[in-house]
Design an enzyme around this catalytic site. Structure first.
Site, mmCIF file in Angstrom:
data_model
loop_
_atom_site.group_PDB
_atom_site.id
_atom_site.type_symbol
_atom_site.label_atom_id
_atom_site.label_comp_id
_atom_site.label_asym_id
_atom_site.label_seq_id
_atom_site.Cartn_x
_atom_site.Cartn_y
_atom_site.Cartn_z
ATOM 1 N N GLU A 110 38.858 44.472 47.444
ATOM 2 C CA GLU A 110 38.779 43.119 46.894
ATOM 3 C C GLU A 110 40.149 42.448 46.846
ATOM 4 O O GLU A 110 40.348 41.437 46.179
ATOM 5 C CB GLU A 110 38.133 43.163 45.500
ATOM 6 N N HIS A 125 36.802 42.615 38.349
ATOM 7 C CA HIS A 125 38.096 42.852 39.012
ATOM 8 C C HIS A 125 39.113 43.176 37.918
ATOM 9 O O HIS A 125 38.986 42.698 36.784
ATOM 10 C CB HIS A 125 38.587 41.591 39.743
ATOM 11 N N CYS A 141 42.408 33.944 39.708
ATOM 12 C CA CYS A 141 41.516 34.195 40.857
ATOM 13 C C CYS A 141 41.802 33.216 41.981
ATOM 14 O O CYS A 141 41.563 33.506 43.142
ATOM 15 C CB CYS A 141 40.051 33.989 40.473
HETATM 16 O O1 SUG Z 1 33.533 37.361 43.687
HETATM 17 N N1 SUG Z 1 32.315 34.421 42.207
HETATM 18 C C1 SUG Z 1 33.450 35.226 42.616
HETATM 19 C C2 SUG Z 1 34.566 35.099 41.619
HETATM 20 C C3 SUG Z 1 35.821 35.770 42.114
HETATM 21 C C4 SUG Z 1 36.866 35.852 41.059
HETATM 22 N N2 SUG Z 1 38.022 36.454 41.561
HETATM 23 C C5 SUG Z 1 38.888 37.235 40.864
HETATM 24 N N3 SUG Z 1 38.559 37.774 39.709
HETATM 25 N N4 SUG Z 1 40.002 37.526 41.415
HETATM 26 C C6 SUG Z 1 33.040 36.694 42.774
HETATM 27 O O2 SUG Z 1 32.225 37.165 41.983
HETATM 28 C C7 SUG Z 1 30.160 33.357 42.498
HETATM 29 C C8 SUG Z 1 29.412 32.573 43.557
HETATM 30 C C9 SUG Z 1 28.061 32.123 43.120
HETATM 31 O O3 SUG Z 1 27.449 32.758 42.278
HETATM 32 O O4 SUG Z 1 27.584 31.101 43.659
HETATM 33 C C10 SUG Z 1 31.318 34.158 43.038
HETATM 34 O O5 SUG Z 1 31.306 34.548 44.184
#
Ligand code: SUG
Length: 462
Positions: free
Chosen positions: A187, A263, A385
């Site tokens: 990730e 994460h 993020c």
């Molecule tokens: O991978 N949300 C992302 C958020 C990523 C956050 N990144 C960090 N913590 N670095 C994920 O879960 C949601 C999309 C949706 O539900 O439409 C989403 O992909």
């Protein structure tokens, strides 16, 4: 031991600085509830999103950092819908027919193909600076994001974009994403932190993983997926030619993954010689701190400061809902260390109380700024993020390709581009609107011209 002088901060310290490359929010930003284990994504599924507001919030954040005197870059959104994905899944015909049939038969697949999730560039790649690698080049490895379909389609475009920006082969080394399989779930920088006494000095790379894939008996969460594996973290460290002793691996506490910490950057954030984390962040609680301190001391000759937030002051639930640890921890040229926190932290009584006390105690964080990135937050993406950190030298910066470092002209052009290209509202049901296909392609085509990126999207490639 003699008391260490406070490390020299500032983006020009010894010609080496940390740049933040934020993801520009794409025109199809929506709430489809695609991420199991990410409580915000699930909670807000089906809500109407506001792409223009989301992109503006992201651009405001970039301007805020730039105004603080930091180097602020950006990575463009990806082309959506990903018609290539839908074709591979058996939808045929012209783009409108593909979208129409997918919306009838498999709306979740259509939502995956339309996701704007590339905005969270902390998951785009892992960047290891040239000062820490044996070949003295800056290494970049896009993350395979194999745990979620809508994210697993990001790494090819990410690789092309990074290749255009970090183009000089004598300075930058690119690796393909790790093979996409459960054993090697990666990730990216969301689970990686570089700790150092100064940006230009030697760094210790902390890789935090959720599970060891090849050991069935090893601890792992029981409810939600652990997206990052130890095997993937080790492979990224190896690929990046990290100098000996520069990598340190820690396991996330499986119990917090089961509470929505998908994460490590949802429960810990580090900058230079400071690690700010929750008491429950790591497996074994405080036990791993000593070994981490020793590794840091061995690499840098300095002392690691760990500011640990106790559960009885901020619960894991409050940390997850406010995204306290998804703040950006930044060193300014005047030596101040600031925490750029989501505005939700100001609205959460226990988190606000904790932060007021922390600043008062002068434990390493001098100021807190609260920032509104609510549109992204509703999908589980806070300030940290939205950015990929790249520690680089002035010489490397001079050799960057494309036009992706924010300045006032670029800011104005991007603002105007967002205002003319983005919809105000977007519901998941709007994804079946055939007009959205052409509209989003047109917007990204214009963007590649603004950013001097050349052709990076499948619809632009021969
Ligand atoms: O991978 N949300 C992302 C958020 C990523 C956050 N990144 C960090 N913590 N670095 C994920 O879960 C949601 C999309 C949706 O539900 O439409 C989403 O992909």
């Amino acid at each position: 031991m003699a008391k260490m002088a406070r490390p020299s901060y500032g983006h020009c310290a010894m010609g080496t600085f940390e740049a933040n490359f934020d993801g520009l929010v794409g025109p199809t930003h929506n709430y489809a509830g695609l991420s199991r284990g990410n409580v915000a994504s699930k909670r807000n599924a089906g809500e109407v999103a506001h792409p223009r507001r989301a992109a503006r919030q992201g651009l405001d954040k970039m301007k805020f950092l730039s105004d603080l005197g930091l180097v602020q870059g950006m990575l463009p959104p990806h082309a959506r819908p990903d018609l290539g994905l839908l074709r591979r899944l058996g939808f045929t015909g012209a783009p409108e027919q593909i979208v129409e049939r997918a919306s009838q038969e498999a709306p979740v697949l259509l939502a995956a193909a339309y996701s704007a999730s590339s905005m969270w560039t902390a998951n785009a790649a892992t960047a290891i600076p040239s000062s820490d690698t044996t070949d003295h080049r800056l290494h970049l490895t896009p993350a395979n994001l194999e745990n979620k379909l809508h994210r697993s389609i990001e790494h090819e475009t990410t690789g092309r974009v990074l290749g255009r920006i970090f183009a000089e082969p004598d300075r930058f080394q690119h690796h393909p994403a790790l093979p996409s399989c459960d054993t090697l779930g990666d990730e990216g920088a969301a689970n990686h932190t570089r700790l150092a006494a100064s940006h230009g000095g030697p760094g210790l790379h902390l890789f935090v993983y959720g599970r060891t894939a090849l050991d069935d008996g090893a601890p792992r969460p029981s409810k939600f997926p652990a997206r990052q594996t130890r095997e993937a973290s080790e492979a990224v460290a190896r690929l990046s030619c990290l100098a000996s002793g520069r990598a340190h691996f820690l396991q996330q506490n499986p119990a917090v993954i089961d509470q929505g910490v998908f994460h490590n950057d949802v429960i810990a954030v580090g900058n230079l010689d400071l690690l700010f984390c929750h008491e429950e962040a790591f497996l074994g609680g405080r036990a791993p701190h000593d070994a981490l301190r020793a590794s840091f001391q061995a690499v840098t000759g300095a002392e690691l400061r760990i500011v640990e937030v106790p559960s009885d002051e901020v619960s894991v639930a409050d940390a997850v809902s406010s995204y306290l640890f998804n703040s950006q921890l930044l060193s300014l040229e005047d030596g101040a260390q600031v925490l750029l926190a989501p505005i939700e932290c100001e609205e959460n009584a226990s988190v606000k109380r904790y932060l007021d006390g922390l600043v008062g105690r002068r434990e390493g964080i001098d100021r807190v700024h609260y920032l509104d990135v609510r549109e992204s937050m509703k999908n589980g993406g806070g300030p940290a993020c939205l950015r990929l950190r790249v520690v680089m030298t002035e010489a490397e910066r001079r050799d960057l390709g494309a036009r992706t470092v924010l300045d006032p002209e670029l800011h104005a052009e991007l603002g105007a581009w967002i205002d003319r290209s983005y919809r105000e509202d977007l519901a998941v049901t709007d994804l079946r609107d055939p007009a959205l296909i052409e509209e989003s392609q047109q917007a990204l085509d214009e963007l590649t011209q603004i950013l001097n990126l050349g052709s990076v999207y499948p619809f632009q490639l021969p």
